[in-house]
Design a protein around this motif. Structure first.
Motif, mmCIF file in Angstrom:
data_model
loop_
_atom_site.group_PDB
_atom_site.id
_atom_site.type_symbol
_atom_site.label_atom_id
_atom_site.label_comp_id
_atom_site.label_asym_id
_atom_site.label_seq_id
_atom_site.Cartn_x
_atom_site.Cartn_y
_atom_site.Cartn_z
ATOM 1 N N GLU A 1 0.784 -1.187 -0.521
ATOM 2 C CA GLU A 1 0.256 -0.031 0.004
ATOM 3 C C GLU A 1 0.936 1.028 0.146
ATOM 4 O O GLU A 1 2.303 1.187 -0.066
ATOM 5 N N ASP A 2 0.079 2.363 -0.292
ATOM 6 C CA ASP A 2 0.982 3.674 -0.019
ATOM 7 C C ASP A 2 1.785 3.912 0.957
ATOM 8 O O ASP A 2 3.258 4.557 0.957
ATOM 9 N N ASP A 3 1.866 3.299 2.078
ATOM 10 C CA ASP A 3 2.105 3.408 3.384
ATOM 11 C C ASP A 3 3.129 1.982 3.888
ATOM 12 O O ASP A 3 4.137 1.983 4.497
ATOM 13 N N GLY A 4 3.156 1.258 2.447
ATOM 14 C CA GLY A 4 4.601 0.575 2.489
ATOM 15 C C GLY A 4 3.931 -1.001 2.523
ATOM 16 O O GLY A 4 2.383 -1.640 2.221
ATOM 17 N N PHE A 5 4.434 -2.160 3.011
ATOM 18 C CA PHE A 5 4.030 -3.433 2.956
ATOM 19 C C PHE A 5 3.610 -3.528 4.177
ATOM 20 O O PHE A 5 4.119 -3.581 5.409
ATOM 21 N N THR A 6 2.315 -4.472 4.063
ATOM 22 C CA THR A 6 1.557 -5.426 5.035
ATOM 23 C C THR A 6 1.456 -6.386 5.083
ATOM 24 O O THR A 6 1.017 -7.236 3.752
ATOM 25 N N GLY A 7 1.976 -7.588 5.610
ATOM 26 C CA GLY A 7 1.787 -8.712 5.506
ATOM 27 C C GLY A 7 0.900 -9.531 6.247
ATOM 28 O O GLY A 7 -0.012 -8.980 7.086
ATOM 29 N N TYR A 8 0.328 -10.182 6.296
ATOM 30 C CA TYR A 8 -0.803 -11.394 5.845
ATOM 31 C C TYR A 8 -0.364 -12.241 7.132
ATOM 32 O O TYR A 8 0.414 -12.155 7.596
ATOM 33 N N ARG A 9 -0.966 -11.651 8.876
ATOM 34 C CA ARG A 9 -1.274 -12.766 9.454
ATOM 35 C C ARG A 9 -1.419 -14.038 9.724
ATOM 36 O O ARG A 9 -3.140 -13.827 9.665
#
Length: 121
Positions: A110-118
């Motif tokens: 996303e625009d604010d960085g990478f988010t991993g799924y938990r």
């Protein structure tokens, strides 16, 4: 492979549009469940290309891949993308091929960085 079909799936509109630009005389093909594919050929190509947009997420990619396989019985199925966050030395147009699949879980950029799924335990 002359006369065969190759399915190309993309997640993003940008990726879809880049592949579609290369198709000669693309025509709409609707799967009985409503999924849209555009079918055409590459210049000088001998295979039919069936292009589909799967959107973000593993579930939609899996459903559309299954539909494409059932509909076209392709000689190959490719998932084409920009691989933008993979490594800084990968340039636009480079081909990246996986040698191992470690997990089918992923994340989203996303625009604010990478988010991993938990994963819930």
């Amino acid at each position: 492979m002359s006369g065969s079909t190759i399915v190309v799936l993309t997640a993003l509109d940008l990726e879809y549009d880049a592949v579609r630009e290369k198709l000669r005389s693309p025509r709409l093909h609707r799967h009985p469940q409503g999924t849209r594919f555009e079918v055409g050929q590459l210049d000088g190509g001998r295979c039919q290309i069936a292009l589909g947009l799967v959107g973000k997420g593993n579930q939609s990619a899996a459903v559309l891949a299954e539909r494409a396989i059932a509909q076209f019985s392709p000689a190959a199925l490719l998932f084409v993308g920009v691989a933008g966050a993979l490594h800084s030395h990968i340039a636009l147009g480079d081909v990246v091929v996986a040698t191992h699949v470690y997990a089918f879980h992923g994340g989203t950029s996303e625009d604010d960085g990478f988010t991993g799924y938990r994963l819930l335990e």
